[in-house]
Design an enzyme around this catalytic site. Structure first.
Site, PDB file in Angstrom:
ATOM      1  N   HIS A  48       0.817  -1.211   0.000  1.00 13.92           N
ATOM      2  CA  HIS A  48       0.000   0.000   0.000  1.00 13.92           C
ATOM      3  C   HIS A  48       0.853   1.264   0.000  1.00 13.92           C
ATOM      4  CE1 HIS A  48      -3.958   1.820   0.541  1.00 13.92           C
ATOM      5  NE2 HIS A  48      -3.412   2.673   1.371  1.00 13.92           N
ATOM      6  N   GLU A  92      -8.143   8.059  -4.758  1.00 11.90           N
ATOM      7  CA  GLU A  92      -7.539   6.978  -3.985  1.00 11.90           C
ATOM      8  C   GLU A  92      -8.573   5.911  -3.675  1.00 11.90           C
ATOM      9  OE1 GLU A  92      -5.404   8.043  -0.482  1.00 11.90           O
ATOM     10  OE2 GLU A  92      -3.563   8.380  -1.624  1.00 11.90           O
ATOM     11  N   HIS A  94     -10.242   2.945  -1.094  1.00 13.88           N
ATOM     12  CA  HIS A  94     -10.451   2.495   0.278  1.00 13.88           C
ATOM     13  C   HIS A  94     -11.252   1.207   0.219  1.00 13.88           C
ATOM     14  CE1 HIS A  94     -10.174   4.233   4.554  1.00 13.88           C
ATOM     15  NE2 HIS A  94      -8.977   4.245   4.004  1.00 13.88           N
ATOM     16  N   ARG A 115      -8.279  15.411   2.724  1.00 15.33           N
ATOM     17  CA  ARG A 115      -7.077  15.924   3.410  1.00 15.33           C
ATOM     18  C   ARG A 115      -5.903  16.027   2.443  1.00 15.33           C
ATOM     19  NH1 ARG A 115      -8.790  12.548   7.265  1.00 15.33           N
ATOM     20  NH2 ARG A 115      -7.163  11.006   6.945  1.00 15.33           N
ATOM     21  N   GLN A 244     -10.288   2.473  10.196  1.00 16.01           N
ATOM     22  CA  GLN A 244     -10.296   3.725  10.927  1.00 16.01           C
ATOM     23  C   GLN A 244     -11.722   4.223  11.143  1.00 16.01           C
ATOM     24  OE1 GLN A 244      -9.168   3.125   7.838  1.00 16.01           O
ATOM     25  NE2 GLN A 244      -7.185   4.073   7.463  1.00 16.01           N
ATOM     26  N   ASP A 272      -0.562  15.150   5.256  1.00 17.16           N
ATOM     27  CA  ASP A 272      -1.674  14.403   5.838  1.00 17.16           C
ATOM     28  C   ASP A 272      -1.150  13.109   6.445  1.00 17.16           C
ATOM     29  OD1 ASP A 272      -4.156  13.009   6.216  1.00 17.16           O
ATOM     30  OD2 ASP A 272      -3.859  12.102   4.245  1.00 17.16           O
ATOM     31  N   SER A 317      -5.486   6.765  13.031  1.00 19.24           N
ATOM     32  CA  SER A 317      -6.549   7.677  13.451  1.00 19.24           C
ATOM     33  C   SER A 317      -6.676   8.790  12.424  1.00 19.24           C
ATOM     34  CB  SER A 317      -6.225   8.273  14.828  1.00 19.24           C
ATOM     35  OG  SER A 317      -6.231   7.276  15.822  1.00 19.24           O
ATOM     36  N   GLN A 318      -7.886   9.257  12.254  1.00 22.46           N
ATOM     37  CA  GLN A 318      -8.183  10.211  11.183  1.00 22.46           C
ATOM     38  C   GLN A 318      -8.012  11.664  11.627  1.00 22.46           C
ATOM     39  OE1 GLN A 318      -9.542   8.985   7.760  1.00 22.46           O
ATOM     40  NE2 GLN A 318      -8.040   7.696   8.779  1.00 22.46           N
ATOM     41  N   GLY A 537      -2.092   9.480  -8.364  1.00 22.19           N
ATOM     42  CA  GLY A 537      -2.981   8.331  -8.349  1.00 22.19           C
ATOM     43  C   GLY A 537      -2.669   7.376  -7.235  1.00 22.19           C
TER      44      GLY A 537
END
Length: 738
Positions: A48, A92, A94, A115, A244, A272, A317-318, A537
């Protein structure tokens, strides 16, 4: 600090590291790593974060053009849109988190991509998404679960985006059995900034403070980057702790605080905290400037007790940022973030050692050289082999199957989940907040927002025909790039650049790596031919469950500029009595088509021909004719061919049409030849429009707008039935379990 870790084989397995990786880590450190250091390497060398399987294939993407301000390598890409303004955007994935926990997985995907954009100094003004689900139409357990995932993902995207006050203005939602075990959630955000006020993710200047700002750190998302770098099994589907949890209200405060901060001269760089959290942000910032860094992890704001250095470095954590500030500005920065009810703390400083030195209550708990973590990450040239299924597919044609009347085929296709309106999805998104939306998700093809600051408009579209990619990964990658650009051009905007989200199966499978390599070659070829460079990307691999990989899915988002926000071209009929033209050559090309899937129940055949000259000529015709105000609407003919494009235009406008199209086979009304568009012109402008046609360009006047039904050659359907099929089918299917 260094000691032999207990049960090293188990630790390596837990961290998805090989013995070869471990030997390399010991060479870099000159000693055994401790647990914190092992965790750092594990995250940074994960698929990743390191792109270790894909890096070799990503080289050679066209990334520059006179209008490109920032290409790949930063939080987001940046293009110049004129008059001192820039568009900042990225897409992106998820996927894994959204399959495990659809609401939070999708929500935090949206939060993370926003972000990435506002970290660059841009205010987000538009979101798109590209969503792929499995079969939702059956009464079995799989379809029921897929319907649950659709509902959860939609709610998560809407909840986060709406709270942020950023409109979700379009995208695509498609369905195929290949996603039964792995859904795909790709999120795109576009922001606006002044072109001379872009901020970058770097930490430089020895002695400058490193500051943590935003929400407090907890243990949520621990191991998220590593989890997203592996295939699913029955056991791993329950990995909820690695997903998250987002808080859009906190992110909204963080956005406003950052934009206020950017008006000062306090910031050297900002990053970020996304995948791998504090680890990736710190190493990337130091790595970009060749610096070192000291961080005191006990000074990081925490929201859970008894957290360890390992937890702080790997938590995902976000709503958090790491920034490098000018020495002496610390308190002023803290004051800004405290005003917005956010934490801010000085957690370290920039050094010239080239090392990341981590301390815990005054004691050094880890020390890792910065450059080798990224520069010496494994770069794998994995084995590739052409999939065995491909040769058998090429010779398949629609003539191998029982013939179905066009009327029956049309009735089936207008109810296809690929075709029908997804208003059940997009009405949960606020598409009009910020009052800049000109063309949103229900209005077909590209979505468009105005730029109040310079009178222009930005058009954007996310696309990928996965059936094309399955039967021909290279051609499919090119076709996705072409279609995203065509949709933008059909709105009257000139396509300028793309961002991609490359979703594939298990890279350890040589056939998957061949698909990936071929798709990349197709994208490279198309971007070069169409002058739409790649400016950023994401790669998402291991989209596989129990050994079954998804179809190759290289999602492409294209952004273009229309010089006049008051001259945006629509995609559905505008007026009774207007003439309709079909521009572009139609052939009996059904490979990978919707007709083959829905009527013949197979994904097979040979990809329709790609001709970049024809494609560019079509773009140029529409853009220039629109500038002369000769056109009423333009829509590309893609999935389902001309007949289904016309059906969408009729349903969304509430206007019928009467069409007679030249065909060599009566079924060609559903063929999917590329580089075609249906164009609506007022009778008084027909002569001027026809005068703009190049002699080599195929063009046929096929009929007129109007009436209470849609007629295409031998197909007839009342507007009432068409609209019921188009607008109500999705709701009936997706709410079946409620």
């Amino acid at each position: 600090m260094s000691q032999q870790l207990p049960d090293i084989d188990m630790q390596l397995a837990n961290h998805k590291l090989s013995q070869e990786d471990y030997t390399h880590i010991k060479q870099i450190l000159g000693r055994e790593p401790n647990l914190v250091e092992l965790g750092i390497f594990s995250a940074m060398w994960s698929e990743h974060c390191s792109y270790k399987s894909s890096k070799v294939h990503l080289k050679g993407f066209p990334t520059s053009a006179p209008w490109v301000i920032q290409g790949p390598g930063e939080n987001a890409g940046v293009i110049d849109i004129g008059d001192g303004y820039a568009a900042v955007f990225k897409m992106e994935s998820h996927n894994h988190p959204s399959f495990i926990e659809p609401y939070q997985g999708a929500a935090t995907g949206v939060g993370g991509i926003m972000r990435d954009v506002f970290t660059m100094g841009a205010r987000p003004i538009a979101n798109l998404n590209a969503l792929r689900f499995g079969n939702v139409t059956n009464d079995d357990k799989i379809s029921s679960h897929q319907r649950y995932l659709v509902r959860g993902v939609t709610e998560g995207i809407g909840g986060y985006g709406n709270c942020m006050g950023v409109p979700t203005i379009g995208g695509e939602t498609s369905f195929d059995e290949c996603y039964n075990g792995n859904i795909l959630v790709n999120a795109f955000t576009l922001g606006l900034a002044k072109s001379d006020e872009i901020f970058y993710g770097k930490a430089e200047g020895t002695g400058n403070p490193v500051m943590y700002v935003g929400a407090k750190t907890g243990r949520d998302g621990l191991g998220g980057a590593v989890m997203s770098s592996d295939s699913f099994t029955e056991e791993s589907k329950s990995l909820r702790p690695t997903v998250q949890v987002g808080d859009p209200f906190t992110e909204k405060l963080l956005l406003e605080a950052c934009l206020e901060l950017f008006k000062t001269d306090y910031v050297i760089g900002i990053q970020d905290m996304g995948a791998a959290g504090l680890t990736s942000s710190a190493f990337e910032m130091a790595g970009r400037s060749g610096s070192g860094m000291i961080m005191h992890l006990d000074k990081v704001p925490a929201r859970e007790e008894n957290m360890t250095p390992y937890d702080f470095m790997l938590s995902e954590s976000q709503e958090r940022m790491l920034l490098c500030a000018k020495k002496g500005s610390e308190q002023a920065i803290i004051d800004i973030f405290e005003k917005w009810d956010l934490d801010a703390a000085v957690v370290g400083e920039v050094t010239d050692t080239g090392n990341m030195e981590l301390f815990w209550h005054g004691e050094r708990c880890a020390e890792v050289p910065v450059d080798p973590v990224s520069e010496e990450a494994p770069e794998l040239n994995r084995p590739m082999s052409k999939p065995s299924y491909l040769d058998a597919l090429k010779s398949v044609t629609i003539d191998d199957f029982d013939k179905v009347s066009n009327q029956e085929a049309f009735e089936t296709l207008t109810k296809s989940m690929e075709v029908v309106d997804k208003s059940w999805v997009y009405t949960q998104y606020d598409s009009m907040v910020q009052t800049n939306t000109i063309k949103n998700g229900g209005m077909l093809d590209a979505s468009v927002v105005r730029v109040k600051e310079n009178g222009k408009a930005l058009a954007m579209s996310a696309d990928c025909n996965v059936r094309f990619c399955y039967i021909d990964p290279k051609g499919g990658g090119a076709a996705a790039t072409i279609e995203a650009g065509r949709n933008v051009a059909m709105s009257g905007a000139r396509p300028l650049a793309i961002t991609d989200c490359l979703n594939f199966g298990n890279p350890e499978n040589p056939e998957v790596m061949w698909q990936f390599g071929q798709a990349c070659e197709g994208i490279k070829e198309a971007c070069a031919a169409l002058s739409t460079p790649v400016i950023g990307g994401n790669v998402s691999l291991y989209n596989e469950t129990n050994g079954v990989s998804v179809f190759p899915t290289p999602s492409i988002a294209t952004v273009g500029v229309n010089d006049d926000q008051n001259n945006v071209l629509m995609s559905s009929f505008q007026g009774e009595g207007n003439s309709l033209y079909l521009v572009g050559e139609s052939k009996s090309e059904f490979g990978g088509s919707l007709y083959m899937k829905e009527i013949c129940h197979t994904v097979a055949g040979e990809l329709p021909e790609i001709n970049y000259d024809n494609e560019l000529a079509l773009w140029e015709l529409v853009i220039e004719a629109n500038k002369k105000h000769l056109l009423e609407c333009a829509k590309d003919a893609s999935s389902g061919g001309v007949a289904i494009a016309l059906a969408k235009m009729s349903a969304t406008s509430g206007l019928g049409c009467d069409i007679e199209m030249s065909v060599s086979d009566e079924r060609d009304i559903f063929a999917e030849s590329m580089s075609r568009a249906i164009i609506e012109v007022k009778p008084e402008h027909c002569e001027a429009f026809e005068a703009m046609l190049d002699e080599s360009m195929a063009c046929e006047k096929i009929g007129t707008v109007g009436g209470e039904s849609i007629k295409v050659n031998d197909v007839v359907m009342s507007l009432e039935e068409l609209k019921d099929n188009y607008f109500n089918t999705f709701k009936r299917v997706i709410e079946r379990d409620l």
